[in-house]
Scaffold this motif. Sequence first.
Motif, PDB file in Angstrom:
ATOM      1  N   TYR A  94       0.846  -1.205   0.000  1.00 53.01           N
ATOM      2  CA  TYR A  94       0.000   0.000   0.000  1.00 53.01           C
ATOM      3  C   TYR A  94       0.879   1.251   0.000  1.00 53.01           C
ATOM      4  O   TYR A  94       0.576   2.238  -0.669  1.00 53.01           O
ATOM      5  N   ARG A  95       1.969   1.192   0.748  1.00 54.79           N
ATOM      6  CA  ARG A  95       2.899   2.325   0.784  1.00 54.79           C
ATOM      7  C   ARG A  95       3.666   2.430  -0.536  1.00 54.79           C
ATOM      8  O   ARG A  95       3.847   3.519  -1.069  1.00 54.79           O
ATOM      9  N   LEU A  96       4.107   1.290  -1.057  1.00 53.44           N
ATOM     10  CA  LEU A  96       4.883   1.296  -2.308  1.00 53.44           C
ATOM     11  C   LEU A  96       4.089   1.910  -3.458  1.00 53.44           C
ATOM     12  O   LEU A  96       4.647   2.615  -4.314  1.00 53.44           O
ATOM     13  N   ASP A  97       2.802   1.670  -3.492  1.00 54.20           N
ATOM     14  CA  ASP A  97       1.964   2.163  -4.591  1.00 54.20           C
ATOM     15  C   ASP A  97       1.426   3.569  -4.357  1.00 54.20           C
ATOM     16  O   ASP A  97       0.769   4.137  -5.243  1.00 54.20           O
ATOM     17  N   ALA A  98       1.681   4.135  -3.183  1.00 52.59           N
ATOM     18  CA  ALA A  98       1.132   5.461  -2.864  1.00 52.59           C
ATOM     19  C   ALA A  98       1.590   6.545  -3.847  1.00 52.59           C
ATOM     20  O   ALA A  98       0.769   7.357  -4.297  1.00 52.59           O
ATOM     21  N   PRO A  99       2.873   6.622  -4.228  1.00 53.20           N
ATOM     22  CA  PRO A  99       3.271   7.670  -5.188  1.00 53.20           C
ATOM     23  C   PRO A  99       2.502   7.560  -6.500  1.00 53.20           C
ATOM     24  O   PRO A  99       2.138   8.585  -7.091  1.00 53.20           O
ATOM     25  N   GLU A 100       2.268   6.337  -6.954  1.00 52.78           N
ATOM     26  CA  GLU A 100       1.537   6.169  -8.216  1.00 52.78           C
ATOM     27  C   GLU A 100       0.078   6.615  -8.060  1.00 52.78           C
ATOM     28  O   GLU A 100      -0.485   7.247  -8.962  1.00 52.78           O
ATOM     29  N   ARG A 101      -0.528   6.313  -6.915  1.00 53.07           N
ATOM     30  CA  ARG A 101      -1.895   6.787  -6.698  1.00 53.07           C
ATOM     31  C   ARG A 101      -1.928   8.315  -6.689  1.00 53.07           C
ATOM     32  O   ARG A 101      -2.876   8.932  -7.173  1.00 53.07           O
ATOM     33  N   GLY A 102      -0.882   8.919  -6.124  1.00 50.81           N
ATOM     34  CA  GLY A 102      -0.808  10.379  -6.121  1.00 50.81           C
ATOM     35  C   GLY A 102      -0.698  10.957  -7.519  1.00 50.81           C
ATOM     36  O   GLY A 102      -1.326  11.963  -7.844  1.00 50.81           O
ATOM     37  N   ALA A 103       0.109  10.298  -8.352  1.00 49.46           N
ATOM     38  CA  ALA A 103       0.250  10.763  -9.745  1.00 49.46           C
ATOM     39  C   ALA A 103      -1.082  10.658 -10.474  1.00 49.46           C
ATOM     40  O   ALA A 103      -1.469  11.552 -11.225  1.00 49.46           O
ATOM     41  N   LYS A 104      -1.793   9.558 -10.249  1.00 48.23           N
ATOM     42  CA  LYS A 104      -3.106   9.377 -10.892  1.00 48.23           C
ATOM     43  C   LYS A 104      -4.106  10.420 -10.407  1.00 48.23           C
ATOM     44  O   LYS A 104      -5.003  10.827 -11.145  1.00 48.23           O
ATOM     45  N   ALA A 105      -3.953  10.846  -9.147  1.00 45.28           N
ATOM     46  CA  ALA A 105      -4.887  11.817  -8.566  1.00 45.28           C
ATOM     47  C   ALA A 105      -4.652  13.232  -9.086  1.00 45.28           C
ATOM     48  O   ALA A 105      -5.479  14.111  -8.863  1.00 45.28           O
ATOM     49  N   GLY A 106      -3.494  13.453  -9.726  1.00 44.94           N
ATOM     50  CA  GLY A 106      -3.261  14.762 -10.332  1.00 44.94           C
ATOM     51  C   GLY A 106      -2.119  15.566  -9.754  1.00 44.94           C
ATOM     52  O   GLY A 106      -1.847  16.678 -10.222  1.00 44.94           O
ATOM     53  N   PHE A 107      -1.422  15.050  -8.749  1.00 45.74           N
ATOM     54  CA  PHE A 107      -0.322  15.828  -8.180  1.00 45.74           C
ATOM     55  C   PHE A 107       0.746  16.090  -9.239  1.00 45.74           C
ATOM     56  O   PHE A 107       1.139  15.193  -9.983  1.00 45.74           O
ATOM     57  N   ARG A 108       1.213  17.319  -9.247  1.00 44.79           N
ATOM     58  CA  ARG A 108       2.183  17.740 -10.260  1.00 44.79           C
ATOM     59  C   ARG A 108       3.592  17.302  -9.927  1.00 44.79           C
ATOM     60  O   ARG A 108       4.441  17.148 -10.805  1.00 44.79           O
ATOM     61  N   ASN A 109       3.846  17.077  -8.653  1.00 43.68           N
ATOM     62  CA  ASN A 109       5.197  16.752  -8.207  1.00 43.68           C
ATOM     63  C   ASN A 109       5.139  15.600  -7.205  1.00 43.68           C
ATOM     64  O   ASN A 109       4.345  15.637  -6.265  1.00 43.68           O
ATOM     65  N   ILE A 110       5.979  14.591  -7.412  1.00 47.37           N
ATOM     66  CA  ILE A 110       6.065  13.444  -6.504  1.00 47.37           C
ATOM     67  C   ILE A 110       7.511  13.311  -6.052  1.00 47.37           C
ATOM     68  O   ILE A 110       8.428  13.304  -6.890  1.00 47.37           O
ATOM     69  N   ASN A 111       7.717  13.221  -4.752  1.00 50.27           N
ATOM     70  CA  ASN A 111       9.073  13.080  -4.212  1.00 50.27           C
ATOM     71  C   ASN A 111       9.171  11.767  -3.431  1.00 50.27           C
ATOM     72  O   ASN A 111       8.330  11.495  -2.572  1.00 50.27           O
ATOM     73  N   ILE A 112      10.185  10.957  -3.754  1.00 53.22           N
ATOM     74  CA  ILE A 112      10.324   9.656  -3.104  1.00 53.22           C
ATOM     75  C   ILE A 112      11.774   9.438  -2.678  1.00 53.22           C
ATOM     76  O   ILE A 112      12.634  10.281  -2.928  1.00 53.22           O
ATOM     77  N   GLY A 113      12.026   8.251  -2.094  1.00 51.81           N
ATOM     78  CA  GLY A 113      13.395   7.876  -1.739  1.00 51.81           C
ATOM     79  C   GLY A 113      13.398   6.897  -0.588  1.00 51.81           C
ATOM     80  O   GLY A 113      12.439   6.831   0.176  1.00 51.81           O
ATOM     81  N   PRO A 114      14.466   6.128  -0.452  1.00 50.54           N
ATOM     82  CA  PRO A 114      14.611   5.265   0.720  1.00 50.54           C
ATOM     83  C   PRO A 114      15.158   6.064   1.899  1.00 50.54           C
ATOM     84  O   PRO A 114      15.803   7.096   1.712  1.00 50.54           O
ATOM     85  N   LEU A 115      14.882   5.608   3.093  1.00 50.41           N
ATOM     86  CA  LEU A 115      15.509   6.185   4.284  1.00 50.41           C
ATOM     87  C   LEU A 115      16.790   5.390   4.526  1.00 50.41           C
ATOM     88  O   LEU A 115      16.733   4.220   4.939  1.00 50.41           O
TER      89      LEU A 115
END
Length: 366
Positions: free
Chosen positions: A203-224
Amino acid sequence: MSFLAQLKAYEEFDFKDYFDHVTDTMIFESIEKKTLDWYDFLNLLSPRAKQHLEALARRAHEVTVQHFGYTISLYLPIYVSNYCSSHCLYCGFSKQNRIKRNKLSLEEVEIEAQEIAKTGIKHILFLTGESKKITPLSYLIDVAKILRRHFAQVAIEVAPMDEKEYHQLFEAGVDALTVYQEVYDKTIYQQVHISGEKTNYQYRLDAPERGAKAGFRNINIGPLFGLGEILPEAFFGGLHAKYLSDKYLECEVGLSLPRINEAEGGFQPLSLLDDTTFVQIMCAYRLFLPRADINISTRETAEFRDNLLKICATKFSAGSKTEVGGYTKAKTEPQFEISDARDTTHVIERIQSMGYEPVYKNWEGI
């Protein structure tokens, strides 16, 4: 098909064996390529590439100037709550930690926003602990609407949500999303996330993709960095960013390289990311993803951040506070100890003295 399918393809990949066969010629060829594949990316992440760090950094700087010029984008975080319903071994907000908890009222959010706006910085990231009960979607929407009155870009770093929920935040004025997977190694993920919603890896791994589908213009990711093995985690973070960049062309995808800092609970990193390898990974990200923002937060020291600016960093937080209510009257302890304690004015002066232009605003939603 989500990124999980790509990730599974590397479950049996022998990183050590591949790295053992990387040659100097392979590294130099990868450095000079205009478009890198994932083999090139691995070549630049290999331990052998550290011997050629100067050439790698020089090329990363050239590519950065080509795409970003001599600029550095600025943003500030605002912590509005530190309540959390998950038990994660490494996090100061873990529900197991006996820290002072607080959540800003909407009136307090307005006061904090007014204070932060005085800096002139128009990009803000608002953060909460991950408790959907204490900070439900309705509260996040109200916070977003307040912040949108003061800032041109509003980003969130909150508990992962469904696409429909992300879309409601988008409609409220949020246009950027930060979600750290924390650790891509699934076994370690399960070991450090003990209980709560954060135990749901996919669910966490797919969250950035759900955000992109929702319309967010910018997605920031990375490992800790500090949880899984350093180089595989860096590789998976870059691969994840490439997947999102290729699939959502209208979305800007950025990368951060957070390292575990001192936090409540006394967690000791399971692996250490040294400064030299940090620079190597940052440069490999730049050549693999030439247009990606590379964000360096105040987790890093002032001197180190200044040096990274000259190589290929493009985004800084400046004068950050990690306490709830930290810009007016702090109501809690910080989530973690920051390492660059300079205020906003001093960070900006330093950026300018190095010949770079601080960018207060680069976007205006209509």
